[in-house]
Design an enzyme around this catalytic site. Sequence first.
Site, PDB file in Angstrom:
ATOM      1  CD  GLU A  63      11.270  -3.157  -2.208  1.00  0.00           C
ATOM      2  OE1 GLU A  63      11.517  -3.375  -1.221  1.00  0.00           O
ATOM      3  OE2 GLU A  63      10.603  -2.592  -2.902  1.00  0.00           O
ATOM      4  CB  CYS A  71      11.451  -0.789   1.523  1.00  0.00           C
ATOM      5  SG  CYS A  71       9.966  -1.490   1.663  1.00  0.00           S
ATOM      6  CB  SER A 124       6.314  -7.804   5.922  1.00  0.00           C
ATOM      7  OG  SER A 124       5.455  -9.132   5.600  1.00  0.00           O
ATOM      8  CD1 TRP A 131      -0.097  -1.331   3.290  1.00  0.00           C
ATOM      9  CD2 TRP A 131       0.598   0.444   3.209  1.00  0.00           C
ATOM     10  NE1 TRP A 131       0.537  -1.548   4.459  1.00  0.00           N
ATOM     11  CE2 TRP A 131       1.132  -0.054   4.207  1.00  0.00           C
ATOM     12  CE3 TRP A 131       1.178   1.721   3.174  1.00  0.00           C
ATOM     13  CZ2 TRP A 131       1.945   0.314   5.231  1.00  0.00           C
ATOM     14  CZ3 TRP A 131       1.748   2.488   4.032  1.00  0.00           C
ATOM     15  CH2 TRP A 131       2.359   1.697   5.183  1.00  0.00           C
ATOM     16  CG  ASN A 132       5.187   1.063   0.603  1.00  0.00           C
ATOM     17  OD1 ASN A 132       4.791   0.448  -0.259  1.00  0.00           O
ATOM     18  ND2 ASN A 132       6.439   1.379   0.736  1.00  0.00           N
ATOM     19  CE  LYS A 143      -3.739  -9.809  -1.249  1.00  0.00           C
ATOM     20  NZ  LYS A 143      -4.259  -8.686  -0.519  1.00  0.00           N
ATOM     21  CG  HIS A 144      -2.714  -3.057  -4.787  1.00  0.00           C
ATOM     22  ND1 HIS A 144      -1.766  -2.705  -3.980  1.00  0.00           N
ATOM     23  CD2 HIS A 144      -2.621  -2.048  -5.890  1.00  0.00           C
ATOM     24  CE1 HIS A 144      -1.132  -1.679  -4.433  1.00  0.00           C
ATOM     25  NE2 HIS A 144      -1.449  -1.286  -5.299  1.00  0.00           N
ATOM     26  CB  ALA A 145      -2.208  -3.424   0.013  1.00  0.00           C
ATOM     27  CB  SER A 146      -6.960  -5.579   2.161  1.00  0.00           C
ATOM     28  OG  SER A 146      -6.296  -5.452   3.409  1.00  0.00           O
ATOM     29  CD  GLU A 155      11.123  -1.904   6.965  1.00  0.00           C
ATOM     30  OE1 GLU A 155      11.240  -1.260   5.986  1.00  0.00           O
ATOM     31  OE2 GLU A 155      10.699  -3.142   6.717  1.00  0.00           O
TER      32      GLU A 155
END
Length: 453
Positions: free
Chosen positions: A227, A261, A206, A129-130, A153-156, A358
């Site tokens: 990544e 990241c 992650s 999502w970032n 498949k993107h972040a929800s 992190e």
Amino acid sequence: MDVVNPATGAHVETYDEHDEDDVEKALGRSVQAFEDWRTRPVRDREQLLANAADVLRENKQEYAETMTREMGKPISQAIGEIEKCAWVCDHYAEHASAYLEADHHPSPPGSAVKTEHEPLGPVLAVMPWNFPFLQVFRFAAPYLTAGNVGILKHASNVPGCALAIEEVFEEAGYPDNVFQSLLIPSDLVDDLLTDSRVRAATLTGSGPAGRAVAANAGDQVKKTVLELGGSDPFVVLDDADISAAAETGAWARNLNGGQSCIAAKRFIVHTDVYDEFLNSLTDEIDALIVGDPIDEATDVGPQAREDLMETLHEQVSTSVDAGATLVSGGEPLDREGAFYPPTILTDVTEGCPVDTEETFGPVATVYEVADEEAAIAKANDTQFGLGASIWTQDRDRGERLASQIDAGCVYVNQLVKSDPRVPFGGVKDSGYGRELSEAGIKEFVNRKTVWVE
């Protein structure tokens, strides 16, 4: 999927999830689309990608506002992200043919030997999502232009971005189903990975998510590119331009609310300039405007979700309890939304959360070291290896030390960034494989040797 505006906590919209039957149908459509798409001349695919760049630029305000509503990116940075996506498309629209040309090899008289670069098929992308547009275009621009087809498949928390990206390719004139977005929960990803019709997968996210994807794909003997996280060092040597280093460092840590990241996370400073740099960095960070992300004057918006802010604050609180000194920030802001202020910690205790984990938010740790050898040792004292930045007015010194840092990319007198002209990726727990440039477009191709006698 319920979308909540992280700046206000207000409900934005609800999207219907796709189910297992939808996934099955999408896979079937991908396979069909691939059979035609793989035969399209590369020049045709380049033109369609150039069209996609035009669509992005024409609708950048709309796409940026969607991004800001869903994950809180300040609007000026969101517009910049859309413009960078268009640049990535421009790059491959211009250079894909050259990158994919056959490589010719020495061979006996009367024979010809070459390596051709053929697409693999449907590629699954699990994206975060970032940077909800840029991360997808870093995958889609090269891989689709190489002749693969994509399933996202993107972040929800960014479903609107996922569907908008699908629309970009539709409006650009891509054939149906060359690129599809699936709004699915994470527990359906394994089904996609283990399906024989999916030929490769890429994930940005992650470490645990990356390990899960690598394990499942590896069991199916499928190529992956990962990544993952980073804890990038920002090394300031005794001969650095302190003003420039502090100004860039403040931005490198707090861009996108620190949710990157490749953000500068650990500032490793030579003792001779430590006080001067810390004071300058503090002044630069204190001058950043935290506020409504839809306001063009805002530098730092909210964290993308309330729970992410809570996790970040727990890392800071535990580290302070362990002995770290809080220079600025350190408490969620008393206002609506998931706002966390830019924060600086010094005297960081070895092994505390901000030292070893992190920190995915606007939290900078500053370390004092005696010499360049200690600086390099501290820079490498992490399980991550994504990027690094070195600051010195001696370019030769910077280049020499860059070779000693364990990272996928090292920038001297510059913040770490992705650029479509150069490979991007990490080592150690930051993943493997490369995105962008020629290296990126060749990650998901069959390098077929053809020998003609």
